[in-house]
Design a protein around this motif. Structure first.
Motif, PDB file in Angstrom:
ATOM      1  N   GLU A 105      -9.779   8.829  -2.376  1.00 56.00           N
ATOM      2  CA  GLU A 105     -11.075   8.232  -2.199  1.00 56.00           C
ATOM      3  C   GLU A 105     -12.217   8.856  -3.004  1.00 56.00           C
ATOM      4  O   GLU A 105     -12.973   8.097  -3.589  1.00 56.00           O
ATOM      5  CB  GLU A 105     -11.306   8.440  -0.621  1.00 56.00           C
ATOM      6  CG  GLU A 105     -12.551   7.738   0.056  1.00 56.00           C
ATOM      7  CD  GLU A 105     -13.024   8.247   1.454  1.00 56.00           C
ATOM      8  OE1 GLU A 105     -12.315   9.181   1.868  1.00 56.00           O
ATOM      9  OE2 GLU A 105     -13.690   7.407   2.019  1.00 56.00           O
ATOM     10  N   ARG A 106     -12.263  10.045  -2.958  1.00 56.55           N
ATOM     11  CA  ARG A 106     -13.285  10.828  -3.970  1.00 56.55           C
ATOM     12  C   ARG A 106     -12.948  10.676  -5.491  1.00 56.55           C
ATOM     13  O   ARG A 106     -13.892  10.245  -6.174  1.00 56.55           O
ATOM     14  CB  ARG A 106     -13.340  12.296  -3.524  1.00 56.55           C
ATOM     15  CG  ARG A 106     -14.464  12.865  -2.588  1.00 56.55           C
ATOM     16  CD  ARG A 106     -14.619  14.337  -2.946  1.00 56.55           C
ATOM     17  NE  ARG A 106     -13.532  15.216  -3.265  1.00 56.55           N
ATOM     18  CZ  ARG A 106     -12.775  15.876  -2.227  1.00 56.55           C
ATOM     19  NH1 ARG A 106     -13.003  15.388  -1.142  1.00 56.55           N
ATOM     20  NH2 ARG A 106     -11.528  16.621  -2.794  1.00 56.55           N
ATOM     21  N   ASP A 158     -13.897   3.503  -1.298  1.00 57.42           N
ATOM     22  CA  ASP A 158     -13.621   3.747   0.256  1.00 57.42           C
ATOM     23  C   ASP A 158     -12.240   2.866   0.654  1.00 57.42           C
ATOM     24  O   ASP A 158     -11.655   2.922   1.672  1.00 57.42           O
ATOM     25  CB  ASP A 158     -14.871   3.240   0.906  1.00 57.42           C
ATOM     26  CG  ASP A 158     -15.200   1.711   0.871  1.00 57.42           C
ATOM     27  OD1 ASP A 158     -14.536   1.156   0.389  1.00 57.42           O
ATOM     28  OD2 ASP A 158     -16.042   1.831   1.420  1.00 57.42           O
ATOM     29  N   GLU A 193      -6.204  10.195  11.265  1.00 59.93           N
ATOM     30  CA  GLU A 193      -7.078  11.285  11.735  1.00 59.93           C
ATOM     31  C   GLU A 193      -6.925  11.560  13.210  1.00 59.93           C
ATOM     32  O   GLU A 193      -7.098  12.806  13.499  1.00 59.93           O
ATOM     33  CB  GLU A 193      -8.640  10.925  11.201  1.00 59.93           C
ATOM     34  CG  GLU A 193      -8.497  10.747   9.670  1.00 59.93           C
ATOM     35  CD  GLU A 193      -9.929  10.815   9.285  1.00 59.93           C
ATOM     36  OE1 GLU A 193     -10.374  11.615   8.714  1.00 59.93           O
ATOM     37  OE2 GLU A 193     -10.455   9.597   9.538  1.00 59.93           O
ATOM     38  N   ASN A 208      -0.564   4.424   4.105  1.00 59.66           N
ATOM     39  CA  ASN A 208      -2.249   4.305   4.898  1.00 59.66           C
ATOM     40  C   ASN A 208      -2.238   2.633   5.440  1.00 59.66           C
ATOM     41  O   ASN A 208      -2.431   2.617   6.428  1.00 59.66           O
ATOM     42  CB  ASN A 208      -3.277   4.726   3.912  1.00 59.66           C
ATOM     43  CG  ASN A 208      -4.376   4.792   4.541  1.00 59.66           C
ATOM     44  OD1 ASN A 208      -4.523   5.447   5.702  1.00 59.66           O
ATOM     45  ND2 ASN A 208      -5.687   4.229   4.248  1.00 59.66           N
ATOM     46  N   VAL A 242      -3.632  12.845   5.177  1.00 59.94           N
ATOM     47  CA  VAL A 242      -5.162  12.678   5.241  1.00 59.94           C
ATOM     48  C   VAL A 242      -5.804  13.257   4.078  1.00 59.94           C
ATOM     49  O   VAL A 242      -6.722  12.696   3.525  1.00 59.94           O
ATOM     50  CB  VAL A 242      -5.700  13.143   6.549  1.00 59.94           C
ATOM     51  CG1 VAL A 242      -7.233  13.304   6.767  1.00 59.94           C
ATOM     52  CG2 VAL A 242      -5.232  12.306   7.721  1.00 59.94           C
ATOM     53  N   ALA A 243      -5.452  14.657   3.672  1.00 63.81           N
ATOM     54  CA  ALA A 243      -5.963  15.511   2.732  1.00 63.81           C
ATOM     55  C   ALA A 243      -5.646  14.630   1.285  1.00 63.81           C
ATOM     56  O   ALA A 243      -6.835  14.324   0.526  1.00 63.81           O
ATOM     57  CB  ALA A 243      -5.362  16.622   2.707  1.00 63.81           C
ATOM     58  N   ASP A 286      -5.939  22.019   0.231  1.00 59.58           N
ATOM     59  CA  ASP A 286      -7.323  22.095   0.611  1.00 59.58           C
ATOM     60  C   ASP A 286      -7.684  22.794  -0.717  1.00 59.58           C
ATOM     61  O   ASP A 286      -7.454  23.824  -0.827  1.00 59.58           O
ATOM     62  CB  ASP A 286      -7.456  23.010   1.847  1.00 59.58           C
ATOM     63  CG  ASP A 286      -8.961  23.345   2.191  1.00 59.58           C
ATOM     64  OD1 ASP A 286      -9.808  23.529   1.192  1.00 59.58           O
ATOM     65  OD2 ASP A 286      -9.334  23.262   3.425  1.00 59.58           O
ATOM     66  N   ARG A 292      -8.112  11.473   1.021  1.00 61.46           N
ATOM     67  CA  ARG A 292      -9.470  12.080   0.878  1.00 61.46           C
ATOM     68  C   ARG A 292      -9.712  12.076  -0.531  1.00 61.46           C
ATOM     69  O   ARG A 292     -10.740  11.872  -1.029  1.00 61.46           O
ATOM     70  CB  ARG A 292      -9.928  13.170   1.723  1.00 61.46           C
ATOM     71  CG  ARG A 292     -10.186  12.941   3.189  1.00 61.46           C
ATOM     72  CD  ARG A 292     -11.572  12.579   3.506  1.00 61.46           C
ATOM     73  NE  ARG A 292     -11.538  12.214   4.887  1.00 61.46           N
ATOM     74  CZ  ARG A 292     -12.052  10.959   5.336  1.00 61.46           C
ATOM     75  NH1 ARG A 292     -12.358  10.245   4.663  1.00 61.46           N
ATOM     76  NH2 ARG A 292     -12.066  10.954   6.635  1.00 61.46           N
ATOM     77  N   TYR A 322      -9.638   3.831  -0.389  1.00 58.91           N
ATOM     78  CA  TYR A 322      -8.581   5.022  -0.342  1.00 58.91           C
ATOM     79  C   TYR A 322      -8.983   5.824   1.309  1.00 58.91           C
ATOM     80  O   TYR A 322      -8.196   6.691   1.374  1.00 58.91           O
ATOM     81  CB  TYR A 322      -8.454   5.581  -1.315  1.00 58.91           C
ATOM     82  CG  TYR A 322      -8.299   5.041  -2.604  1.00 58.91           C
ATOM     83  CD1 TYR A 322      -6.706   4.663  -2.786  1.00 58.91           C
ATOM     84  CD2 TYR A 322      -9.066   4.486  -3.696  1.00 58.91           C
ATOM     85  CE1 TYR A 322      -6.350   4.003  -3.721  1.00 58.91           C
ATOM     86  CE2 TYR A 322      -8.477   3.954  -4.771  1.00 58.91           C
ATOM     87  CZ  TYR A 322      -7.301   3.674  -4.808  1.00 58.91           C
ATOM     88  OH  TYR A 322      -6.818   2.861  -5.871  1.00 58.91           O
ATOM     89  N   ALA A 323     -10.114   5.106   1.959  1.00 58.62           N
ATOM     90  CA  ALA A 323     -10.261   6.153   3.133  1.00 58.62           C
ATOM     91  C   ALA A 323      -8.860   6.169   4.226  1.00 58.62           C
ATOM     92  O   ALA A 323      -8.276   5.225   4.270  1.00 58.62           O
ATOM     93  CB  ALA A 323     -11.458   5.750   3.868  1.00 58.62           C
ATOM     94  N   PRO A 324      -8.925   7.529   4.689  1.00 61.23           N
ATOM     95  CA  PRO A 324      -7.611   7.102   5.587  1.00 61.23           C
ATOM     96  C   PRO A 324      -7.662   6.471   7.030  1.00 61.23           C
ATOM     97  O   PRO A 324      -8.926   6.536   7.362  1.00 61.23           O
ATOM     98  CB  PRO A 324      -7.527   8.962   6.001  1.00 61.23           C
ATOM     99  CG  PRO A 324      -8.836   9.606   5.676  1.00 61.23           C
ATOM    100  CD  PRO A 324      -9.420   8.713   4.626  1.00 61.23           C
TER     101      PRO A 324
END
Ligand code: NAD
Length: 278
Positions: free
Chosen positions: A242-243, A248, A257, A192, A235-236, A87, A239, A250-252
């Motif tokens: 993705e950023r 997108d 989730e 994923n 998931v982290a 995080d 994200r 790479y979106a989980p």
């Protein structure tokens, strides 16, 4: 010896393994985790792992354990290896606090899977001494360490971590500070996609993992590996990809989730794509 005292922060599955291999190299390890019971649990896991390794000719467990000291606060050391939750805000806070408490000249390394080292470096007054040191799970068995150099990392800092990695009996691979570095940029989209295949009903979890094991000669399938890594960590990382990579794709997968929201984090919580409770 470089880095005679190493502070490992975060006593989860990675921090415990890192403490074990650093102590195994003859260094004094300070292990810090503020969550109740975390360091005690880590020491039990480390002892079990050392006992298994000793049966195959590894070091005497008590000699290695004697070099690991649980500490209740961030304590002075020559090197910090951070292995806390994936995080960004939590890691930035830790780097700022550790920077204020550690002596000048100490190196601050992160075991992050994906968070930019530059972001952690910017939280300190010593960006030249901040570097990525990304171990693999389970740490005592996996030979690879990615050494990640942010634009601000001094070449001597990266070189010292490369040297330490070799002293731990591991193989360093140097990478630049791009989201996911090398390993997770390749691995996480693979995991994923396996979760998407499962969620679309293409095949069962066992069948998907069998394809990877028998078809690609992987030692374990992507869903079993996701359970080992921790689905919250997966998931982290997605994200951050993705950023950081700005797409997108790479979106989980929502199923990842959903499992995390239900507390099915993988092996560490007793269930994920598979059940681990007896
Ligand atoms: P984990 O959930 O097993 O452990 C995280 C630990 O951090 C917990 O014990 C928690 O109590 C502690 N923690 C949380 N906030 C803290 C704080 N502010 N100060 C001190 N301790 C704190 O997670 P993990 O799998 O060990 O992952 C830790 C790090 O290692 C993450 O950055 C992850 O991306 C990275 N990593 C994980 C793997 C893997 O396979 N799990 C592989 C390589 C790298």
């Amino acid at each position: 010896m470089r880095f005679p005292t190493v502070l490992v922060v975060g006593a989860g599955q990675m921090g415990g393994g890192i403490a074990q291999v650093i102590a195994g190299s003859g260094r004094h390890v300070l292990l810090h985790d503020p969550f109740p019971g975390a360091t005690d649990r880590a020491l039990v896991t480390i002892e079990k792992s050392l006992t298994r390794l000793a049966e195959k000719g590894g070091a005497e467990p008590s000699a290695v354990l004697a070099r690991i000291e649980a500490v209740s606060e961030i304590a002075p050391a020559d090197l910090l290896i951070e292995a806390i939750t994936e995080d960004e805000a939590v890691k930035v806070d830790l780097f700022a606090r550790a920077d204020a408490l550690l002596p000048p000249g100490a190196v601050l390394a992160s075991n992050t899977s994906s968070i930019p080292i530059a972001t952690l470096a910017a939280a300190t007054q010593r960006p030249e001494s901040v570097v990525g040191m990304h171990f693999f799970n389970p740490v005592p068995l996996m030979a690879l360490v990615e050494v990640i150099r942010a634009p601000t990392t001094a070449p001597e800092t990266a070189a010292a971590i490369v040297e330490l990695t070799r002293e731990l009996g591991k193989e360093p691979v140097e990478t630049l500070d791009k989201a996911g570095f090398v390993a997770n940029r390749i691995l996480m989209p693979f995991i994923n996609e396996a979760v998407w295949a499962l969620s679309e009903g293409v095949a069962t979890a066992e069948a998907i993992d069998t394809v990877a094991k028998l078809g690609f000669a992987h030692p374990m399938g992507p869903l079993a590996l996701a359970d080992l890594i921790g689905l919250d960590t997966c998931v982290a990382i997605m994200r951050v990809l993705e950023r950081g990579l700005g797409s997108d794709r790479y979106a989980p997968c929502p199923l990842l989730e959903t499992h995390v929201a239900a507390g099915r984090l993988g092996r560490k919580s007793g269930a994920g794509f598979y059940d681990y409770n007896p």
